[in-house]
Each structure stands twice: as C-alpha cells, then as structure tokens.
Design an enzyme around this catalytic site. Structure first.
Site, PDB file in Angstrom:
ATOM      1  N   ASP A  12     -38.850  29.057 -90.989  1.00  0.00           N
ATOM      2  CA  ASP A  12     -39.116  27.660 -90.640  1.00  0.00           C
ATOM      3  C   ASP A  12     -39.872  27.448 -89.336  1.00  0.00           C
ATOM      4  O   ASP A  12     -39.958  26.318 -88.852  1.00  0.00           O
ATOM      5  CB  ASP A  12     -37.794  26.882 -90.597  1.00  0.00           C
ATOM      6  CG  ASP A  12     -37.232  26.698 -91.993  1.00  0.00           C
ATOM      7  OD1 ASP A  12     -37.979  26.233 -92.872  1.00  0.00           O
ATOM      8  OD2 ASP A  12     -36.055  27.029 -92.214  1.00  0.00           O
ATOM      9  N   ASP A  48     -40.430  24.924 -99.976  1.00  0.00           N
ATOM     10  CA  ASP A  48     -40.542  24.334 -98.629  1.00  0.00           C
ATOM     11  C   ASP A  48     -41.485  25.132 -97.720  1.00  0.00           C
ATOM     12  O   ASP A  48     -42.095  24.601 -96.790  1.00  0.00           O
ATOM     13  CB  ASP A  48     -39.176  24.287 -97.928  1.00  0.00           C
ATOM     14  CG  ASP A  48     -38.002  23.976 -98.833  1.00  0.00           C
ATOM     15  OD1 ASP A  48     -38.097  24.266-100.031  1.00  0.00           O
ATOM     16  OD2 ASP A  48     -36.988  23.488 -98.345  1.00  0.00           O
TER      17      ASP A  48
END
Ligand code: GLY
Length: 414
Positions: free
Chosen positions: A120, A185
């Site tokens: 991330d 994602d």
C-alpha cells in the site's frame, strides 16, 4: 420583412435563454462547490482539534461503535489519506493555513519511504507526498517519492509479473493458504511508480507498473468486466492458483470498492501510458458498475450480496453480512474517477454521472452534519463485512476521494 423580424426575435430570445440558463447552471455549480468547501474546512477544523499535532500514531481512520474517533499508526494502509485531504483543502481554498498543516502531516510519514511490509505504499506516500509535490514542491519530496517507489518495487517479481499485495492470504473457506496474493486495489499503487519513472529517468518503475497492469487485466477481470478481489499466484510456477475474495460477499461476487479501484486504476494507467487497451478496460469496468447501481448512485457494499449463485465461504454469517448496506467510499472513488474518465474518453455521460454522484454524496443522506460522524465528512461506508470491521461507518479514504472529486468538479470546464 415581418418574417425576418420574427426569426430574429426568436433567435435572440433563444440565445438569451441559453446564456441565462448556462450562467444559472454555472452559478448553481459554484454555489455547490463553495458550500462544500465551507463545510469540509469547518468539519476538518474540528477533526484537527481532536487529533492535535501528528505523532506518527494518530492518523484518522474511522469511527468506533461509541461514535468516537478511531486512528491508526503510520504502518496501516491509510495514513496518507488525511494529509492528502489537507492538500485538497489547500487546493480548494488557496489558504496557506491548509498548506502549513498539510506539510506537517505529510512530513510525519517520511519514515515510510523504506517500508516494504505490504503493497500500500502508493496510497500512503503518493496521496500525501504526491499531492505535496504537485501543489507546493520542496526539493526533498522527489527523493522521498523515488525511494518509496524503490521500496514498493521490492515486492515485484519478474517471474509472476506482479507486485505482491500481502505476504499471506488464507481463503475464507479455510482450505488454503497463499503466499503470493494480489488484490485489485493494488492498481492504485502504480501511480507512484509512473511518477518515479518520469522524474528519475529510471524506466524500471514504468515497466513494473505496466507489467502489473497487464497481468491484472488478464487475470483479475471476468468476461463482463466485473472483478475478482484476490488472485493468488503460485510462488514456484507463477500460475494463477486461486480467484477469491477477502472483503466481498463471496469468491465469485463483485465487491464494489474493488470494482471502484479497477475503474480508477485503469483510468490512471491509460492516462500514464496512452495505451487504448487500458481505456477499454476502464470503460467496460465502469459500464458494469453503472449498470448495477441503485437510484442514488451509491452502490451496495457488494453487487451480488444475497443473490442466488453467490455463496460465501464456510463461516457462520451474521445477519449483517447479508444486509444490503451501501458503501459510500466506493461511490466517492468512482465519482472522482469518472470526472477524469469522462474527459479522457470524451464521454459526457460519465461526467454527468460523476456530477450526480457528487450531489448524492453531498446530500444529507451521505454527508455528515457538522460536528457529527467523529468529524469525518462522509457517512455510510463499509470497511470489511467479512472481517466484521468498519460496518456502516465513515472512512478516511471516502473523504479523500470526495474532496478529490470536488477539486475535479471545480476545475471542470463547462
Ligand atoms: N485497500 C483496502 C480496501 O480498499 O479496503
């Protein structure tokens, strides 16, 4: 002669009607934008009173059951969104007060530039430092972003051709453990790689981003351009060995925020590469999403929740799991993406949708009253129902993409 005068009269009348109605549309838009800026700055002032100065451990994330604020430390996936929202408030107001606060919150994340614990880093560093570099550049920002891109690149393998999202993933039916999971994602983290490639001149980052996007395009979509959330790659053969969900209703369902990441991600990859196959993917993913929306354009947390043929894994599910809850975070992500996709695909209907979406999100149904919602902007989001976490709550990333959409709406040429 009378005829000509009549024609002139009609044409002049129509023209002034158009000028009047065009300018009244513009006026309504500008009032809407101004009112939302006034609201967002007032609500964020309250949030800042709550959190105080950045400590490395107090990044706003969501609201607890007792309505109090829940924060995270910097190693979670979401610390970049609050600094990013502060940058958008600076962009929307041009008030240096917001720049000063955004700079401080951004600088608090510098230690993350060497972080390699999960995928991330793009969210963490590009939403914060990326916006900082765009709006108020400082010499050190470029280096921090390039170092962050290098850290993210350590999770890429030439063999699989993808960036590993998490170090492990256990399927919901408890039958298997996977060591090379990639989630949809992850497309969002590629934007920082494209940036790093441009400013460093190192093509490696661009190549990694493109390879990851290609593998995602091949493996993560179904025929109708709905998405699988998790794809597991075999660590030895690199073959796909699982197509599952982590946060959706079932392995074969479409988790709405996952679809939102796909729409935004492929729009961004098209912008960066100009390769039409990514535009095509963004358009088809969008068309699936739009076809499955309720009237207020805020999706259910999963498009297939409770539908025949979509069976969750072997767990005892509570009634909540089956509930038709909305996820306003997915709506905010798609709203922002469609302002861009509408322009680059030259498709006015996407812009019209984005305009309706931002009005829906800013309506009393989804925008919190001042001082409520633990001082977040947007209500009714879903973090992860299978994890029993953040159900019907605010989420910091819903606020971030709502503000980004507001910037894009404000800048839209009519
Ligand atoms: N990237 C994690 C999520 O969307 O919940």
């Amino acid at each position: 002669m009378i005829h000509l005068n009549l024609k002139l009269f009609i044409v002049t009348g129509l023209l002034s009607l158009c000028i009047f109605s065009c300018s009244s549309d513009e006026r309504a838009k500008s009032q809407f934008v101004d009112e939302n800026i006034a609201y967002a700055t007032a609500q964020t002032d309250k949030m800042l009173e709550q959190v105080g100065e950045p400590t490395g451990k107090n990044y706003p994330r969501t609201m607890r059951k007792d309505s109090t604020l829940a924060v995270t430390n910097m190693y979670d996936w979401t610390p970049g969104f609050f600094p990013g929202s502060l940058w958008y408030l600076y962009e929307l107001t041009k008030d240096s007060k917001w720049k000063d606060i955004a700079e401080k919150w951004t600088a608090s994340l510098e230690p993350l530039k060497t972080f390699t614990g999960h995928h991330d880093l793009g969210f963490m560093m590009y939403c914060s430092y990326g916006n900082a570099e765009r709006l108020a550049p400082k010499p050190e920002y470029k280096d921090i972003l390039i170092e962050s891109a290098e850290s993210l690149s350590t999770r890429f393998s030439e063999k699989t051709g993808v960036i590993k999202s998490w170090n492990r993933f256990k399927s919901w039916n408890d039958s298997s453990l996977f060591y090379y999971p990639v989630i949809i994602d992850n497309m969002m983290n590629l934007e920082m790689l494209f940036y790093a490639s441009k400013v460093s001149g190192n093509k490696k980052y661009y190549d990694i981003a493109v390879q990851h996007a290609d593998a995602t395009l091949k493996n993560q979509f179904r025929e109708d351009f709905s998405t699988y959330h998790v794809i597991a790659y075999d660590t030895v053969s690199s073959n796909v060995v699982g197509k599952m969900t982590a946060q959706g209703f079932s392995d074969n369902s479409t988790w709405s925020r996952g679809q939102a990441w796909a729409i935004y991600g492929f729009t961004m990859v098209y912008r960066e590469t100009q390769d039409k196959k990514y535009l095509d993917a963004a358009v088809k993913a969008t068309d699936y999403y739009l076809k499955n929306l309720p009237d207020d354009l805020v999706p259910l947390w999963d498009f297939n929740v409770g539908v025949d043929g979509y069976v969750p894994g072997q767990r005892s599910y509570s009634a909540t799991f089956q509930e038709k809850l909305r996820d306003a975070s997915a709506a905010a992500i798609v709203c922002s993406a469609l302002f861009e996709l509408g322009q680059i695909a030259n498709n006015q209907s996407y812009i019209d949708y984005a305009e309706k979406m931002i009005h829906s999100l800013a309506s009393p149904t989804y925008r919190a009253p001042l001082g409520k919602n633990a001082d977040f902007l947007i209500m009714h989001c879903v973090g992860s129902i299978p994890h029993r976490s953040e159900i019907d709550r605010p989420l910091v990333y819903a606020d971030y993409y709502f503000l980004e959409a507001l910037v894009r709406y404000k800048n839209l040429k009519s």
